[in-house]
Design an enzyme around this catalytic site. Structure first.
Site, mmCIF file in Angstrom:
data_model
loop_
_atom_site.group_PDB
_atom_site.id
_atom_site.type_symbol
_atom_site.label_atom_id
_atom_site.label_comp_id
_atom_site.label_asym_id
_atom_site.label_seq_id
_atom_site.Cartn_x
_atom_site.Cartn_y
_atom_site.Cartn_z
ATOM 1 N N LEU A 1 -25.240 18.907 -120.437
ATOM 2 C CA LEU A 1 -23.938 18.739 -119.786
ATOM 3 C C LEU A 1 -23.739 19.652 -118.584
ATOM 4 C CD1 LEU A 1 -21.707 18.315 -122.955
ATOM 5 C CD2 LEU A 1 -22.811 16.558 -121.567
ATOM 6 N N CYS A 2 -24.803 20.384 -118.193
ATOM 7 C CA CYS A 2 -24.712 21.241 -117.015
ATOM 8 C C CYS A 2 -24.828 20.411 -115.742
ATOM 9 C CB CYS A 2 -25.817 22.298 -117.030
ATOM 10 S SG CYS A 2 -25.494 23.676 -118.137
ATOM 11 N N HIS A 3 -24.120 20.854 -114.694
ATOM 12 C CA HIS A 3 -24.207 20.200 -113.402
ATOM 13 C C HIS A 3 -25.463 20.648 -112.662
ATOM 14 C CE1 HIS A 3 -19.894 20.094 -114.385
ATOM 15 N NE2 HIS A 3 -19.856 18.987 -113.686
ATOM 16 N N ASP B 1 -44.608 35.136 -124.946
ATOM 17 C CA ASP B 1 -45.902 34.456 -124.913
ATOM 18 C C ASP B 1 -46.997 35.383 -124.402
ATOM 19 O OD1 ASP B 1 -47.744 32.220 -124.991
ATOM 20 O OD2 ASP B 1 -47.533 32.127 -122.817
ATOM 21 N N MET C 1 -24.705 29.497 -116.748
ATOM 22 C CA MET C 1 -25.804 28.943 -117.539
ATOM 23 C C MET C 1 -27.142 29.136 -116.832
ATOM 24 S SD MET C 1 -24.257 28.221 -120.188
ATOM 25 C CE MET C 1 -25.808 27.824 -120.975
ATOM 26 N N GLU C 2 -27.132 29.101 -115.515
ATOM 27 C CA GLU C 2 -28.373 29.321 -114.780
ATOM 28 C C GLU C 2 -28.866 30.754 -114.970
ATOM 29 O OE1 GLU C 2 -26.865 25.582 -113.505
ATOM 30 O OE2 GLU C 2 -25.861 27.497 -113.789
#
Length: 331
Positions: A75-77, A126, A111-112
């Site tokens: 749902l992120c733009h 990792d 969010m980014e």
């Protein structure tokens, strides 16, 4: 806000319509840490892991993750990111991660920034798992955000998950200026600073209270800009780091803090410089505003500084008056 923005009136998931929101500069900073062993921390700090270039690989992964946030989180733009920075630090038993994301648009970049931290941290995991399979990514959280209708927000780390409004930017101090020099040799003391003192003298002759020259290595110029802006001067003049060398990073660091650019001034500096030497066209220097502080990137050569100051001289007083909300009187 007491409602979940990604649910409609019937409780169904939706992408929020941001078309009516104004475009503003948006900045978000997130952090986290990979908790591991002192042995792993020592190996990474010495760049002696079985998989080489641990931090470089994690940094690139974090930046790539930020750019793909809308593909990972449904749902992120999709955002046109203007800057993503991923930085690392160390404690006795962890590698800390901090990511800063910036854009200009109608919605935020929280969010980014968070995705950059998460992906960088998973990449670190990792890279170190052969030595410490029990390492864990911990404390991924938003630290600050700026822009939009709600302005600034800052996490109160003392209260854990509580948030408090970030303090407003301090008032700009009139007739104050800071000189910032990007020079790795100068920072190490192996190369004399020939441009910083000349700029400081030029400003003092015009009645400015001058701080600096502050001398930072090219790799640390972003920290230098933060230092230069810390006490809210009306003007920051930088010198050096504007060319095409792999270590030249002043324009990138400057763009990350600018709210508005003044490209005409920078282009005029290049035009005037090319009348003396064609090499002036290689300068990538920027001019713009961070809040109400004017930042001007000057080249690192004495001749380039002289040409840039000649362009500034007849317009600086008027420009600073405009930025302060007034304007110079017409003659």
């Amino acid at each position: 806000m007491t409602e979940l923005s990604h649910l409609d009136g019937e409780g169904r998931a939706r992408m929020v319509d941001v078309s009516a929101k104004a475009d503003t500069t948006r900045i978000a900073v997130a952090a986290g840490e990979l908790v591991t062993t002192p042995e792993v921390v020592a190996l990474v700090r010495a760049d002696d892991m079985p998989k080489a270039d641990v931090l470089s690989t994690a940094r690139i992964a974090g930046i790539s993750g930020a750019k793909k946030t809308s593909e990972l989180i449904p749902l992120c733009h999709q955002l046109a990111l203007s800057s993503v920075k991923v930085e690392f630090g160390f404690t006795d038993s962890s590698i800390t991660i901090e990511a800063t994301a910036k854009t200009k648009g109608p919605t935020g970049v929280e969010m980014e920034a968070l995705t950059a931290v998460a992906v960088a941290g998973l990449t670190l995991h990792d890279m170190v798992k052969a030595v410490d399979p029990a390492a864990r990514l911990d404390g991924v959280r938003l630290l600050t955000k700026e822009g939009g209708k709600r302005g600034s927000w800052r996490r109160d780390e003392r209260g854990g998950d509580t948030a408090a409004p970030a303090p407003a930017r301090p008032e700009v101090r009139p007739d104050s200026a800071t000189v910032l020099v990007a020079s790795t040799g100068g920072a190490r003391g192996t190369r004399p600073d020939t441009t910083g003192p000349a700029i400081a003298e030029w400003l003092t002759d015009r009645g400015y209270t001058v701080r600096g020259p502050l001398v930072y290595a090219d790799a640390d110029i972003a920290a230098g800009l933060a230092d230069a802006l810390a006490d809210a001067p009306a003007l920051v003049l930088t010198t050096g780091g504007t060319g095409a060398s792999p270590t030249d990073a002043t324009p990138e660091a400057t763009r990350a803090v600018l709210d508005r650019e003044l490209p005409g001034v920078a282009e005029e500096m290049r035009r005037v410089g090319t009348q003396v030497t064609p090499h002036a066209s290689l300068s990538r220097g920027l001019v713009g505003l961070a809040g109400r502080t004017l930042i001007v990137n000057l080249p690192g050569s004495p001749g380039g500084v002289k040409d840039g100051l000649e362009v500034l001289d007849p317009i600086l007083e008027h420009l600073l008056a405009q930025i302060a909300g007034g304007g110079a009187h017409d003659e």
